[in-house]
Write a protein that holds these residues in place. Structure first.
Motif, mmCIF file in Angstrom:
data_model
loop_
_atom_site.group_PDB
_atom_site.id
_atom_site.type_symbol
_atom_site.label_atom_id
_atom_site.label_comp_id
_atom_site.label_asym_id
_atom_site.label_seq_id
_atom_site.Cartn_x
_atom_site.Cartn_y
_atom_site.Cartn_z
ATOM 1 N N GLU A 6 0.837 -1.201 0.000
ATOM 2 C CA GLU A 6 0.000 0.000 0.000
ATOM 3 C C GLU A 6 0.871 1.250 0.000
ATOM 4 O O GLU A 6 2.004 1.241 0.510
ATOM 5 C CB GLU A 6 -0.907 0.057 1.235
ATOM 6 C CG GLU A 6 -1.856 -1.097 1.409
ATOM 7 C CD GLU A 6 -1.362 -2.075 2.443
ATOM 8 O OE1 GLU A 6 -2.183 -2.773 3.060
ATOM 9 O OE2 GLU A 6 -0.139 -2.146 2.633
ATOM 10 N N GLY A 9 -0.858 7.026 1.961
ATOM 11 C CA GLY A 9 -1.371 7.571 3.199
ATOM 12 C C GLY A 9 -0.680 8.870 3.565
ATOM 13 O O GLY A 9 0.299 9.277 2.939
ATOM 14 N N LEU A 20 -5.348 6.151 -1.942
ATOM 15 C CA LEU A 20 -4.471 5.043 -1.567
ATOM 16 C C LEU A 20 -4.319 4.096 -2.755
ATOM 17 O O LEU A 20 -5.258 3.882 -3.507
ATOM 18 C CB LEU A 20 -5.047 4.279 -0.380
ATOM 19 C CG LEU A 20 -5.375 5.090 0.867
ATOM 20 C CD1 LEU A 20 -5.868 4.151 1.970
ATOM 21 C CD2 LEU A 20 -4.197 5.910 1.325
ATOM 22 N N ARG A 38 -9.697 -1.028 7.523
ATOM 23 C CA ARG A 38 -8.972 -0.051 8.320
ATOM 24 C C ARG A 38 -9.084 -0.403 9.792
ATOM 25 O O ARG A 38 -10.029 -1.055 10.219
ATOM 26 C CB ARG A 38 -9.499 1.360 8.072
ATOM 27 C CG ARG A 38 -10.925 1.611 8.555
ATOM 28 C CD ARG A 38 -11.398 2.993 8.113
ATOM 29 N NE ARG A 38 -12.739 3.281 8.590
ATOM 30 C CZ ARG A 38 -13.419 4.365 8.248
ATOM 31 N NH1 ARG A 38 -12.880 5.272 7.419
ATOM 32 N NH2 ARG A 38 -14.642 4.563 8.735
ATOM 33 N N THR A 91 -9.511 8.472 10.459
ATOM 34 C CA THR A 91 -8.129 8.217 10.868
ATOM 35 C C THR A 91 -7.948 6.759 11.248
ATOM 36 O O THR A 91 -8.677 6.229 12.092
ATOM 37 C CB THR A 91 -7.752 9.119 12.056
ATOM 38 O OG1 THR A 91 -7.774 10.479 11.624
ATOM 39 C CG2 THR A 91 -6.382 8.768 12.600
ATOM 40 N N VAL A 93 -5.141 3.026 10.262
ATOM 41 C CA VAL A 93 -4.234 2.336 9.345
ATOM 42 C C VAL A 93 -5.113 1.599 8.340
ATOM 43 O O VAL A 93 -6.014 0.855 8.731
ATOM 44 C CB VAL A 93 -3.312 1.353 10.079
ATOM 45 C CG1 VAL A 93 -2.430 0.606 9.071
ATOM 46 C CG2 VAL A 93 -2.461 2.089 11.109
ATOM 47 N N TYR A 94 -4.838 1.831 7.079
ATOM 48 C CA TYR A 94 -5.631 1.229 6.008
ATOM 49 C C TYR A 94 -4.846 0.068 5.392
ATOM 50 O O TYR A 94 -3.668 0.203 5.050
ATOM 51 C CB TYR A 94 -5.952 2.272 4.949
ATOM 52 C CG TYR A 94 -7.050 3.198 5.368
ATOM 53 C CD1 TYR A 94 -6.842 4.153 6.369
ATOM 54 C CD2 TYR A 94 -8.319 3.116 4.799
ATOM 55 C CE1 TYR A 94 -7.860 4.989 6.789
ATOM 56 C CE2 TYR A 94 -9.345 3.961 5.207
ATOM 57 C CZ TYR A 94 -9.107 4.892 6.192
ATOM 58 O OH TYR A 94 -10.135 5.732 6.597
ATOM 59 N N THR A 120 -1.092 1.368 5.583
ATOM 60 C CA THR A 120 -0.620 2.735 5.410
ATOM 61 C C THR A 120 -1.463 3.637 6.300
ATOM 62 O O THR A 120 -2.682 3.496 6.376
ATOM 63 C CB THR A 120 -0.686 3.168 3.932
ATOM 64 O OG1 THR A 120 -0.099 4.465 3.773
ATOM 65 C CG2 THR A 120 -2.117 3.213 3.400
ATOM 66 N N GLN A 121 -0.806 4.549 7.000
ATOM 67 C CA GLN A 121 -1.477 5.405 7.978
ATOM 68 C C GLN A 121 -2.166 6.577 7.295
ATOM 69 O O GLN A 121 -1.563 7.281 6.481
ATOM 70 C CB GLN A 121 -0.475 5.936 8.998
ATOM 71 C CG GLN A 121 -1.055 6.897 10.015
ATOM 72 C CD GLN A 121 -1.952 6.223 11.013
ATOM 73 O OE1 GLN A 121 -1.622 5.172 11.571
ATOM 74 N NE2 GLN A 121 -3.120 6.824 11.254
ATOM 75 N N VAL A 122 -3.403 6.778 7.662
ATOM 76 C CA VAL A 122 -4.159 7.960 7.243
ATOM 77 C C VAL A 122 -4.579 8.702 8.502
ATOM 78 O O VAL A 122 -5.220 8.119 9.390
ATOM 79 C CB VAL A 122 -5.398 7.578 6.420
ATOM 80 C CG1 VAL A 122 -6.275 8.795 6.162
ATOM 81 C CG2 VAL A 122 -4.979 6.930 5.100
#
Length: 126
Positions: A6, A9, A20, A38, A91, A93-94, A120-122
């Motif tokens: 991924e 983010g 993403l 997520r 918010t 982690v995806y 991946t962090q959003v």
């Protein structure tokens, strides 16, 4: 060996957009059902969106319907999650996930997916 990676983010403000990407290698991508999940801090991982093998069928969690769009390009071995009108509650982690086997259950079920990316962090600030 199947790999899912991924990217995309980041830190954005409420109302912003992010896209993403998830690149898949190791198996024939066009045979995979793809999902996005997520996990927010202190919460269980939850379903976000999924796409069937051709991308013609898509599924969304109620919380993101109308704001997020899943798409895929089988020639590029990639699935995307376009996220618009982001909210602080998005918010998390995806994770993208892939399923190469037939499964009779829901696309929103984690049990469908045997392969997962690293996440991946959003982060959406208010």
């Amino acid at each position: 060996q199947v790999h899912l990676v991924e990217s995309g983010g980041g830190l954005v403000q409420a109302g912003d957009s992010l896209r993403l990407s998830c690149a898949v290698s190791g198996r024939t991508f066009s045979t995979a059902a793809m999902g996005w999940f997520r996990q927010a801090p202190g919460k269980e991982r939850e379903f976000v969106a999924a796409a069937g093998r051709s991308g013609g069928m898509t599924y969304y969690a109620d919380s993101v319907k109308g704001r997020f769009t899943i798409s895929r390009d089988n020639a590029k071995n990639t699935v995307w999650l376009q996220m618009n009108s982001l909210k602080p509650e998005d918010t998390a982690v995806y994770y993208c996930a892939a399923s190469f086997t037939l499964y009779s259950g829901s696309y929103s079920s984690e049990a469908r997916y045997a392969y997962w990316g690293q996440g991946t962090q959003v982060t959406v600030s208010s």
